[in-house]
Design a protein around this motif. Structure first.
Motif, PDB file in Angstrom:
ATOM      1  N   PHE A  15      39.337  56.504 -67.127  1.00  0.00           N
ATOM      2  CA  PHE A  15      38.812  55.439 -68.152  1.00  0.00           C
ATOM      3  C   PHE A  15      37.393  54.916 -67.476  1.00  0.00           C
ATOM      4  CE2 PHE A  15      41.600  53.482 -64.950  1.00  0.00           C
ATOM      5  CZ  PHE A  15      40.775  52.217 -64.590  1.00  0.00           C
TER       6      PHE A  15
ATOM      7  N   ASP B   5      35.740  51.490 -66.517  1.00  0.00           N
ATOM      8  CA  ASP B   5      36.069  49.994 -66.177  1.00  0.00           C
ATOM      9  C   ASP B   5      34.834  49.206 -66.612  1.00  0.00           C
ATOM     10  OD1 ASP B   5      34.682  50.233 -63.990  1.00  0.00           O
ATOM     11  OD2 ASP B   5      36.197  50.067 -62.667  1.00  0.00           O
ATOM     12  N   GLU B   6      34.734  47.674 -66.271  1.00  0.00           N
ATOM     13  CA  GLU B   6      33.771  47.032 -66.653  1.00  0.00           C
ATOM     14  C   GLU B   6      32.367  47.428 -65.620  1.00  0.00           C
ATOM     15  OE1 GLU B   6      35.324  43.296 -65.404  1.00  0.00           O
ATOM     16  OE2 GLU B   6      33.918  43.295 -63.636  1.00  0.00           O
ATOM     17  N   LEU B   7      32.513  47.783 -64.315  1.00  0.00           N
ATOM     18  CA  LEU B   7      31.270  48.283 -63.656  1.00  0.00           C
ATOM     19  C   LEU B   7      30.934  49.574 -64.126  1.00  0.00           C
ATOM     20  CD1 LEU B   7      29.569  48.250 -61.123  1.00  0.00           C
ATOM     21  CD2 LEU B   7      31.330  49.729 -60.027  1.00  0.00           C
TER      22      LEU B   7
ATOM     23  N   TYR C 114      21.648  55.409 -59.101  1.00  0.00           N
ATOM     24  CA  TYR C 114      20.823  54.315 -58.452  1.00  0.00           C
ATOM     25  C   TYR C 114      21.746  53.156 -58.315  1.00  0.00           C
ATOM     26  CZ  TYR C 114      18.025  50.348 -56.921  1.00  0.00           C
ATOM     27  OH  TYR C 114      17.387  49.025 -56.295  1.00  0.00           O
TER      28      TYR C 114
ATOM     29  N   GLY D 246      24.588  49.256 -56.023  1.00  0.00           N
ATOM     30  CA  GLY D 246      25.262  48.095 -56.600  1.00  0.00           C
ATOM     31  C   GLY D 246      24.388  47.806 -57.978  1.00  0.00           C
TER      32      GLY D 246
ATOM     33  N   MET E  62      17.977  46.700 -54.206  1.00  0.00           N
ATOM     34  CA  MET E  62      18.697  45.550 -54.955  1.00  0.00           C
ATOM     35  C   MET E  62      19.383  44.772 -54.038  1.00  0.00           C
ATOM     36  SD  MET E  62      21.338  45.746 -58.090  1.00  0.00           S
ATOM     37  CE  MET E  62      20.000  46.020 -59.087  1.00  0.00           C
TER      38      MET E  62
ATOM     39  N   GLY F  45      43.530  47.236 -63.007  1.00  0.00           N
ATOM     40  CA  GLY F  45      43.072  47.793 -64.044  1.00  0.00           C
ATOM     41  C   GLY F  45      41.738  48.186 -64.062  1.00  0.00           C
ATOM     42  N   VAL F  46      41.261  48.562 -62.849  1.00  0.00           N
ATOM     43  CA  VAL F  46      39.959  49.260 -62.529  1.00  0.00           C
ATOM     44  C   VAL F  46      39.869  50.344 -61.859  1.00  0.00           C
ATOM     45  CG1 VAL F  46      38.713  47.115 -62.624  1.00  0.00           C
ATOM     46  CG2 VAL F  46      39.352  47.840 -60.384  1.00  0.00           C
ATOM     47  N   THR F  47      38.764  51.110 -61.600  1.00  0.00           N
ATOM     48  CA  THR F  47      38.637  52.309 -60.813  1.00  0.00           C
ATOM     49  C   THR F  47      38.518  51.863 -59.223  1.00  0.00           C
ATOM     50  OG1 THR F  47      36.337  52.628 -60.999  1.00  0.00           O
ATOM     51  CG2 THR F  47      37.768  53.615 -62.760  1.00  0.00           C
ATOM     52  N   ARG F  48      38.928  52.755 -58.447  1.00  0.00           N
ATOM     53  CA  ARG F  48      38.819  52.552 -57.070  1.00  0.00           C
ATOM     54  C   ARG F  48      37.321  52.282 -56.463  1.00  0.00           C
ATOM     55  NH1 ARG F  48      37.995  54.896 -51.670  1.00  0.00           N
ATOM     56  NH2 ARG F  48      37.339  56.691 -52.812  1.00  0.00           N
ATOM     57  N   GLN F  49      36.375  53.103 -57.382  1.00  0.00           N
ATOM     58  CA  GLN F  49      35.016  52.851 -57.012  1.00  0.00           C
ATOM     59  C   GLN F  49      34.623  51.295 -57.454  1.00  0.00           C
ATOM     60  OE1 GLN F  49      32.408  54.917 -56.460  1.00  0.00           O
ATOM     61  NE2 GLN F  49      30.739  53.196 -56.734  1.00  0.00           N
ATOM     62  N   THR F  50      35.210  50.573 -58.118  1.00  0.00           N
ATOM     63  CA  THR F  50      34.775  49.228 -58.291  1.00  0.00           C
ATOM     64  C   THR F  50      35.260  48.398 -57.346  1.00  0.00           C
ATOM     65  OG1 THR F  50      34.787  49.597 -60.861  1.00  0.00           O
ATOM     66  CG2 THR F  50      35.191  47.379 -59.973  1.00  0.00           C
TER      67      THR F  50
ATOM     68  N   ALA G 168      32.632  48.936 -54.392  1.00  0.00           N
ATOM     69  CA  ALA G 168      31.764  48.192 -54.700  1.00  0.00           C
ATOM     70  C   ALA G 168      31.740  46.621 -54.438  1.00  0.00           C
ATOM     71  CB  ALA G 168      31.179  48.503 -56.086  1.00  0.00           C
TER      72      ALA G 168
ATOM     73  N   ASN H  57      28.376  44.887 -53.621  1.00  0.00           N
ATOM     74  CA  ASN H  57      27.379  45.508 -54.339  1.00  0.00           C
ATOM     75  C   ASN H  57      27.820  45.091 -55.970  1.00  0.00           C
ATOM     76  OD1 ASN H  57      25.975  46.789 -52.359  1.00  0.00           O
ATOM     77  ND2 ASN H  57      26.998  48.783 -52.638  1.00  0.00           N
ATOM     78  N   TYR H  58      28.711  44.427 -56.094  1.00  0.00           N
ATOM     79  CA  TYR H  58      29.128  44.102 -57.639  1.00  0.00           C
ATOM     80  C   TYR H  58      29.625  42.582 -57.695  1.00  0.00           C
ATOM     81  CZ  TYR H  58      31.256  44.488 -62.323  1.00  0.00           C
ATOM     82  OH  TYR H  58      31.645  44.129 -63.344  1.00  0.00           O
ATOM     83  N   SER H  59      29.240  41.851 -58.580  1.00  0.00           N
ATOM     84  CA  SER H  59      29.748  40.624 -58.870  1.00  0.00           C
ATOM     85  C   SER H  59      30.969  40.772 -60.054  1.00  0.00           C
ATOM     86  CB  SER H  59      28.988  39.524 -59.212  1.00  0.00           C
ATOM     87  OG  SER H  59      27.914  39.227 -58.199  1.00  0.00           O
ATOM     88  N   PRO H  60      32.067  40.628 -59.603  1.00  0.00           N
ATOM     89  CA  PRO H  60      33.046  40.875 -61.134  1.00  0.00           C
ATOM     90  C   PRO H  60      32.887  39.969 -62.076  1.00  0.00           C
ATOM     91  CG  PRO H  60      34.316  39.697 -59.370  1.00  0.00           C
ATOM     92  CD  PRO H  60      32.912  40.228 -58.700  1.00  0.00           C
ATOM     93  N   SER H  61      33.546  40.173 -63.310  1.00  0.00           N
ATOM     94  CA  SER H  61      33.641  39.385 -64.334  1.00  0.00           C
ATOM     95  C   SER H  61      34.564  38.462 -63.992  1.00  0.00           C
ATOM     96  CB  SER H  61      33.988  40.059 -65.580  1.00  0.00           C
ATOM     97  OG  SER H  61      35.544  40.482 -65.456  1.00  0.00           O
TER      98      SER H  61
ATOM     99  N   LEU I  43      38.092  39.900 -64.242  1.00  0.00           N
ATOM    100  CA  LEU I  43      38.507  40.617 -63.072  1.00  0.00           C
ATOM    101  C   LEU I  43      38.806  39.861 -61.927  1.00  0.00           C
ATOM    102  CD1 LEU I  43      39.097  43.482 -61.794  1.00  0.00           C
ATOM    103  CD2 LEU I  43      36.668  43.526 -61.673  1.00  0.00           C
TER     104      LEU I  43
END
Lengths: 148, 74
Positions: free
Chosen positions: A81, A83-85, A142, A147, B1, B30-35, B38, B43-47, B50
């Motif tokens: 699936f 996800d949000e990212l 990228y 990120g 970035m 409920g997310v992927t391992r990639q998230t 990150a 590298n990522y600010s979650p909602s 989340l």
């Protein structure tokens, strides 16, 4: 390297290969004596339609083959699936892709304004479609690497 | 970035929770391992949703999992 990064790279390479091969295939079939206006519209119309269909079909086949190779080489299953990212990155990729295509569209219209042949307009449109596709994939790569 | 201003202690908390793997945490929220990767790399600010789900996965309040800006308190 993650699944999404590998998929973006495969997407960039396949987009370039499909576009270059199809252009090479159509180039040798371009009439040497040039095209009358009605023939020109038919030629370029079929060029765009067939390229779109071939691209969709080739992308599906490449995606299936990529997933099989990914499973065999890594022993992992691809994510089931988005996800949000993934959705966030997809939105950014679409935004950049559309921006490039709109730029190409305006250039194509500009070529008509400065009275260039209709071929220039079609080539500009087709090339901008290709560059927007590649831009979308490069944007994804990228953001997956650096990120959001 | 540039790096995001929202930091977190996810990596440390995973190890404090029976060495939970990234995949286990990803499945829980409920997310992927990639998230999760990150997030741990910054590298990522979650909602907000989340972020709450991750905090609930560790049974901790949000502010003990995430922090804003330089985490000089630690």
């Amino acid at each position: 390297m993650t699944y999404q990064e590998k998929k973006s790279i495969v997407s960039i390479i396949s987009a370039i290969l499909i576009f270059v091969s199809f252009c090479a295939y159509k180039y040798v079939r371009y009439p040497e004596e040039g095209l009358e206006s009605t023939e020109a519209f038919h030629y370029w119309g079929s060029f765009v339609l067939v390229l779109t269909l071939v691209s969709i079909f080739a992308h599906i086949v490449i995606s299936i083959v990529f997933n099989i190779v990914f499973r065999i080489t890594t022993g992992e299953k691809e994510p089931a699936f988005a996800d949000e990212l993934d959705k966030h990155i997809e939105l950014k990729a679409n935004r950049n892709g559309f921006f490039v295509f709109i730029l190409g569209f305006l250039l194509a219209m500009g070529s008509l304004v400065i009275e260039q042949p209709v071929q220039v307009m079609f080539v500009t449109l087709i090339v901008s479609g290709f560059i927007s596709d590649v831009t979308g994939s490069v944007t994804k790569l990228y953001h997956y690497r650096r990120g959001v | 970035m540039g790096k995001n201003l929202v930091g977190n202690h996810i990596r440390k908390l995973r190890f404090n929770h029976d060495e939970m793997t990234q995949q286990q945490l990803a499945d829980k929220v409920g997310v992927t391992r990639q998230t999760i990767v990150a997030l741990e790399k910054g590298n990522y600010s979650p909602s907000l949703e989340l972020a709450f789900r991750i905090a609930h996965a560790f049974n901790m309040p949000l502010e003990e999992v995430f922090f804003y800006g330089d985490n000089t308190k630690e």
